[in-house]
Every structure is written in C-alpha cells, then in structure tokens.
Design a protein around this motif. Sequence first.
Motif, PDB file in Angstrom:
ATOM      1  N   PRO A   1      11.930   1.566   7.976  1.00 32.52           N
ATOM      2  CA  PRO A   1      10.541   1.136   7.753  1.00 32.52           C
ATOM      3  C   PRO A   1      10.326   0.442   6.413  1.00 32.52           C
ATOM      4  O   PRO A   1       9.603  -0.564   6.337  1.00 32.52           O
ATOM      5  N   PHE A   2      10.960   0.966   5.369  1.00 37.59           N
ATOM      6  CA  PHE A   2      10.788   0.352   4.053  1.00 37.59           C
ATOM      7  C   PHE A   2      11.432  -1.028   3.990  1.00 37.59           C
ATOM      8  O   PHE A   2      10.886  -1.951   3.390  1.00 37.59           O
ATOM      9  N   LEU A   3      12.592  -1.184   4.620  1.00 41.74           N
ATOM     10  CA  LEU A   3      13.252  -2.481   4.606  1.00 41.74           C
ATOM     11  C   LEU A   3      12.478  -3.497   5.432  1.00 41.74           C
ATOM     12  O   LEU A   3      12.354  -4.659   5.040  1.00 41.74           O
ATOM     13  N   TYR A   4      11.950  -3.068   6.559  1.00 42.73           N
ATOM     14  CA  TYR A   4      11.182  -3.989   7.402  1.00 42.73           C
ATOM     15  C   TYR A   4       9.956  -4.506   6.654  1.00 42.73           C
ATOM     16  O   TYR A   4       9.658  -5.704   6.694  1.00 42.73           O
ATOM     17  N   LEU A   5       9.234  -3.618   5.992  1.00 41.68           N
ATOM     18  CA  LEU A   5       8.007  -4.012   5.303  1.00 41.68           C
ATOM     19  C   LEU A   5       8.283  -4.774   4.014  1.00 41.68           C
ATOM     20  O   LEU A   5       7.422  -5.523   3.546  1.00 41.68           O
TER      21      LEU A   5
ATOM     22  N   ALA B   1       0.831  -1.207   0.000  1.00 43.20           N
ATOM     23  CA  ALA B   1       0.000   0.000   0.000  1.00 43.20           C
ATOM     24  C   ALA B   1       0.865   1.256   0.000  1.00 43.20           C
ATOM     25  O   ALA B   1       0.566   2.223  -0.724  1.00 43.20           O
ATOM     26  N   TRP B   2       1.936   1.274   0.771  1.00 45.36           N
ATOM     27  CA  TRP B   2       2.852   2.417   0.763  1.00 45.36           C
ATOM     28  C   TRP B   2       3.460   2.609  -0.624  1.00 45.36           C
ATOM     29  O   TRP B   2       3.599   3.742  -1.089  1.00 45.36           O
TER      30      TRP B   2
ATOM     31  N   LEU C   1       2.131   6.490  11.951  1.00 42.68           N
ATOM     32  CA  LEU C   1       2.375   7.885  11.602  1.00 42.68           C
ATOM     33  C   LEU C   1       2.520   8.056  10.095  1.00 42.68           C
ATOM     34  O   LEU C   1       1.927   8.955   9.499  1.00 42.68           O
ATOM     35  N   TRP C   2       3.281   7.180   9.473  1.00 40.88           N
ATOM     36  CA  TRP C   2       3.524   7.304   8.036  1.00 40.88           C
ATOM     37  C   TRP C   2       2.307   6.897   7.210  1.00 40.88           C
ATOM     38  O   TRP C   2       2.200   7.293   6.046  1.00 40.88           O
ATOM     39  N   ASP C   3       1.408   6.099   7.762  1.00 37.39           N
ATOM     40  CA  ASP C   3       0.173   5.801   7.034  1.00 37.39           C
ATOM     41  C   ASP C   3      -0.550   7.089   6.650  1.00 37.39           C
ATOM     42  O   ASP C   3      -1.170   7.177   5.582  1.00 37.39           O
TER      43      ASP C   3
END
Length: 848
Positions: free
Chosen positions: A551-555, A472-473, A640-642
């Motif tokens: 965050p991007f690497l985790y997801l 989704a991001w 928060l980033w959502d």
Amino acid sequence: MRPLRDAQLGAFTFFASALPHDVCGSNGLPLTPNSIKILGRFQILKTFTHPRLCQYVDISRGKHERLVVVAEHYESSLSDFQRQGKTASPEMVLKVAYEVLEGLEFMNKHGMVHRALAPNNVLMDHKGNLKLAKFGLYYMTDRGGDVDFPIGYPSYLAPEVIAQGSFHASDPSNEEAPLPSGPKSDIWSLGVLLFEMCAGRRLLHNIEISERLKFILTLGCMDDIVTVLAEEHGCLDTIKDLPVNVLELLRKCLIFLPSKRPTPAELLGDEVFNEISCLYMPFQKPLSLFSSSLRCAHLELPEDISDLCKEDYLSERAIDEVYYLWCLAGGDLEKELTNQGIIQSKPPLCTLPKFLLEDGESFGQGRDRSFLLDDTTVTLSLCQLRNRLKDVGGEAYYPLLEEEQSSLPQSASSQDLSTTVTLPLIIRERDTEYQLTRIVLFHRLLQAYPYKRDLVWKDARVDIPPLVRGMAWAALLGIEGDIQAKYEGIDKDTPIPTDRQIEVDIPRCHQYDELLSSPQGHVKFRRVLKAWVVSHPDLVYWQGLDSLCAPFLYLNFNNEALAYACMSAFIPKYLYNFFLKDNSHVIQEYLTVFSQMIAFHDPELSNHLNQIGFIPDLYAIPWFLTMFTHVFPLHKIFHLWDTLLLGNSSFPFCIGVAILQQLRDRLLANGFNECILLFSDLPEIDIERCVHESIKLFSWTPKSATYRQHAQPPKTTAVTDGNGFGRPGTYYFSDYQDMPRTDLSREPLALSELKAELSPRISAEDLIDLCELSLAGGGKRTRAGRPKIVAVDVRSAEEYPYAAEPPARWICSGISTIACKYNSLPSTSLSLCQSLSLSHSAYLPPAL
C-alpha cells in the motif's frame, strides 16, 4: 504539480508491441506485457515539473496493448508559425533556441532525451513561452524497443540515428538493440527546426523519405552544412543575411559528427546567448513536503492584491486535481478519442485472415491501419466539469482552517454537501463537488503540516480523499524531517542473504495491479524492502513484509523515501517485534488476546470455535502479520487503513472481530473442516461495514483489556483521544501501556496464565471508570450515572477481608455493593465473571 491556468488537458494514444503468448521468462512466469512496462516507466515522468516541459498527468491501459497518455496541452505550436510561411526574426530564433535548450538540459539531468523534437511538439502558451510535448515517449518505450514504430520524425532525426536503422523488440532477428540516442541527437533536431524558422519553409518536406535519408547521410562530407541546406532549398540569400550569432548557432547545431556537436548544457552557456540569457531566471525545483528546507521561503504577496481574486477558481487548481475531477464528472478518455476518430473499432469478422494454412500462417489480410501510430493530441473538454462545479462558491476553494467545517458550500446538483457525509464512502468518493471540497481542504492542511497536524487528524476521521491519501497517511504516521537524505544513506545495493527471498516474494505480491506488476514496480519493491531490512538489523525479513509494503509503495510510487518512512513508522506502532527472528512469544500473546476479544464481544461464537478447535492460530496469523494486506485487495485496504491509522495498536483486534461477525452465521453452522475451507477462500467482506463495526467494538472495549506486555514500550504520542480516534488539540498516551503506571494499573501475565483464561482482564482503574464511581466530600462513595458494566465479586467471605490493602478493599467493597443491585442476572452472564484482585478485574460484554 503546477496549476492548470491557461493550459488544457490533452490525450494521445499508441499501441505497445504485442508479445508471443507461448513464451515465458527465465523464472517460468509469463512475460510482462510491453504496455505494463511502459506504464511503470511513465510514472516518473509525472514528477517532472519544469516551465519548459508539458506536465504529464496520467496513463491508462486499454485493450490490445493500447495506451492513452494525458498531459498538459496547448493548441498553439511552432507548426502554426511554419504554416504561415514567414521567416522568424533573429530575436525569435534565439528565444526559441534558448527555451528549448532549457527543457532539453533539464531532461538530460534526469538521464533522458527527447528524440521526437519537431515543430508540432514545441507548444506555446498564451504568453508565447515554449513548452516541449511528448518528451517522455522515447524513455517510456525503452528507447522505442516496446513499440512497433520509430520514435522521432525522419526530417528531424540526427544522422547517427538514421544510420542505425529501425529496431523492433518483437523482431527475433534483432539480437541487440541499437545504441541509445544521446543528448546531442536533440541538438541536430533543434538545428533543423531553427533552420526552417529562418528559411520560412520546411526542410526536405517534398522529397520521398528514402531520398531525405540519403541526402542527410551525404551531408557528412560537407564542410558547411548550413550553406548546403540553404542552396538545396533556394534560400541561400536569406540565410546569409542572418546575424552572425544566429548563423553561428545554426552551424553549431548542424554538425554532422556527434563527437564535435555540443550538448544542450554546453550550448546554453555559449556566447551566442549572452544577450538573452540574462532575461531568464534559473529554475528552482519545488520543495518537498518532507524535507529540511523552508517551504515558504519563496512566497511573497503580489503587488496588486486583486491578482489573487480569480473568477475561474478551477484554473488555479493543480493539473492532476483537475483531471481527477474531470474523470469524476464523467470524463472518458477512449470516448473522447473515438469521437475524434483517433480510435476506430472494427467488427471481429473484418479482422480475420482471408486464408489460413495448416501450420497457422495466414495470408490475405492487410495490417489494420487503426493500429498504426497517430500522434494527434486531442484536447479534453472541461465544459462538463465546469458545469458540474458552477454552483460551488469561491469559499470552497479557500476554506478557513480555524473555523468549524460544518457549513459546507451549497451545490445545486447535490443540495447541501453536509448531507453527503452521511452517504456511503464509495458514493462520496465519486461525488465531484464533495471531492473538490475535501481535496482543497486537505491540500491546505498538508501544506501547513506539521503545524496543522491536529486538523489533519480531525478531518481524516470523516474520510480521506483518494487523491491525497499518500500524503495524508504520512501525516497521520507523523513523518517529518529530511526523509530523502536518510533513505539515500541506506545501502540498498550490497547483496545480503535476504535478497533471494525478496526476489521470490515480489512476483507474487498484488500482481493483479498493473503498477506493482511492472518491472519498475518490482525494482522499487526490492529497494524499499531491502532498505528496511538493512536499516533494522535487530529484525528479520518474514514472508508478508512485501504485502505490508505494497500500500505504501502504490501510494508513493514516485517517492521511495516516503514509502520507506511510512513503512518504518507503521511497523513499530502496529507490529512491534513481529519481525524478530524468534517472534513466537509475540505472535502467541497477540493471538491469545485476540481470542479473548472474540469471547468478550461474541461469547456464543467463541464457544463454538473453541469446541470445534478452530483457533486463531489457524487463520489469523496472516491477518495480523500483514495487517490484512494479504487478505484484501488494495482498494479495500485503503479504506480499511484510513481508519486503522487513526486507532492505536489494539484496533486490529476489533477489525478481526468485525470480520468474524460478518461470517458469524456460516461459522456457527459449520464444523472444523468447513471453516478451514471457508477461510482458505475468504468470502467477500463488506469493508465499510467492517470499519463501522470495528469502531463500535473499539469504543466498547476497555483500554486495559487489550494490554500486551510485548507491545511497543511507552511512547507519548499526540492528537488522539482516549479511544485512539483523534480529538484535535489534545495530547494523550495512545495505548494502555503508554499510560502512567499506578497501583491500580494492570500487571502483565505469563503467557501460560494468559492462555488459561477465556475472557480478558481489565485494570481496577478501568473498572472504576466503567462503574462511574466518584468520591464525594468526606470520602463518601457516590455513583455518577448508570454503570456501564456489572461487576460481581465471587470470592468467599473468608478470603475477601485479607485480599488486599485498604484502598483495594474499598474498591472491592464498592463492587460488591453494585453487584447486589443486580442479583437477578442470568446464570449465563454470571458464568462470564472472574475473580477480582488488586491489579485486575473482570467485566461483562456490553450486550449483557
């Protein structure tokens, strides 16, 4: 992942080797636990989707280095056939051999071998198709080096594996690990398995393990191993009666020397499978969402449309979705294993040694049997989940995308799901029925991306299901095209000067998280960061970029290309030119605008912070340089980033003000030193409240108030309304600087002039909009409703007529007219007003 269909979820557990507590690595940090290493390696196994392999789903880490693995499971296996004591038909032998070889070949292409091939790990679905289980155990344990038990079963291990002996990583006497097993070792295991099927009995089953090993090693001097094994087990006549092609297959598998033994790929192309190979279609890898290939090219309607109508809708969902919902419905892995007797706990007193010497050596306490390997797979019951979802209608699994989603399905357990939207986010994320509807909806929207990008924006404003957050991001950031090819084309191996700084930063970045702290996480961190540095030669690596990447690497842990693409799209939008070699002018302008935002939304707090000298330079640089990832843990950053990804580049200002307002009382009551201490260890921040307050502040702020001349150059973007929070079906210019320039637009100011002003300026067009002025026929001025602000012209009567051309004089005249109607304003409000000119105006806080 593929649908669940007739499969079940199974779980098995084992212990990783414990490391000494008083030993550190070469970098001076404690050694990474073996369970963390296994957890990191396991992640890639979740991406292996093949008809001959059981799908891995999840791994969880418990106490004392315990690991629990969840995977696709079937109750039936080849062990059931062996227990019947029957001999297999030649057709069945060839079918089993071919399907097992298909799975082994796929593993070999990805650099893996099974090593634990045995009848109990060859499962069968309801159609009789074979699927290999526990095929990743050898890989995830680093060839058995991270566990205290051997990988594989002695009766099925190849001679070269037995000759190397056992190896334990925790044993200091072992200086070197044995050579890794190759693809040919699985061929021997397959040969033993097929021989047992032909003979109708277990091979060397009733012989002691030491005798089995001796016998297998003595086979090296035998010319025909198949005949020797048949004579040893009294089934020579049965073996001789086998068809020539089956007997030839056994002989090719049971070759003592690995150099002469074929690989799975070579054996698949052998003539023994000429008749059966035509019955199998070659495997095609599922297409990724972000690629240059057509994702719908293989789709076709079934001959019988009724096949699409299934009563068990849950079985048509992906395996990872079902497991995620199972956990939300109260599923507990350790509880399931405990109920089956796999996990056995003892009181601490029973684990103490009976005798302890002065040097610490203990005697008398035998090894706890519960820590030994039990490879039993426990089936996870889905009854509780099905009962929870029994009242969810079939329409929830097949939503209509083009209709309003206001009428959500009814549920007996949570009444109308439409009321769930009003509950706090943390409750919504734990509601099974609600998450099911959201996951199904987003899955369909993402499958239609980018054509349904508008609807992705619309539904992301409600919330984003955690299970699909990574994709989704990526959709919100507008990622498209063949990202994998672009990522692979970047040189991530050649040493560069930044390597040293990256190596220092990674071990300190969100290392509380098990995934990011694993060695695999560090490797992926390094590759993604280096790819960004190499592909952006005009920018440099600043400390904080690693936190921004986290965050991007985790997801997208199993998709480095997508993590890189998201990061590359995020930085220009929110952190344009922040990573220049000399970014002082960009940072100073950003902090100055933020300071003016504080003054606009909270003048009292702004005055206090200015009086004590607690300026944003002292606390806000890490906030904005890392977009708060250096301040908050990952689970808060996700929420928060959502919302951040739905706003434009000025939304971070509102987040910063919202954080200060949560700390407002403590800040007003403290001086400079106390404020420094407060921000050195930031108190707990309510992220959901922060998000809601940020949206309110964002809607109150005129678009031109956050104008920055060092922001991203004009770029037309889509799918958001004037405030930056998506209005589907419309296209607009996301930031003020992206809007078409007119005579009424705001012009840039020098940094020194910008710093001299406490409150922000706005453009004349924003002023007109906020005053809700409109022109009637004949050029007569009218007011369309109540003004949103009060504008006061403080210039002298002598200066006023010569300030601008007629259009500007008309605007200022209108402002003066409005100001006259508010002549009773308090002096504190009037003090906030500033002089007006052609291209910019002042305004009052919304509270006034």
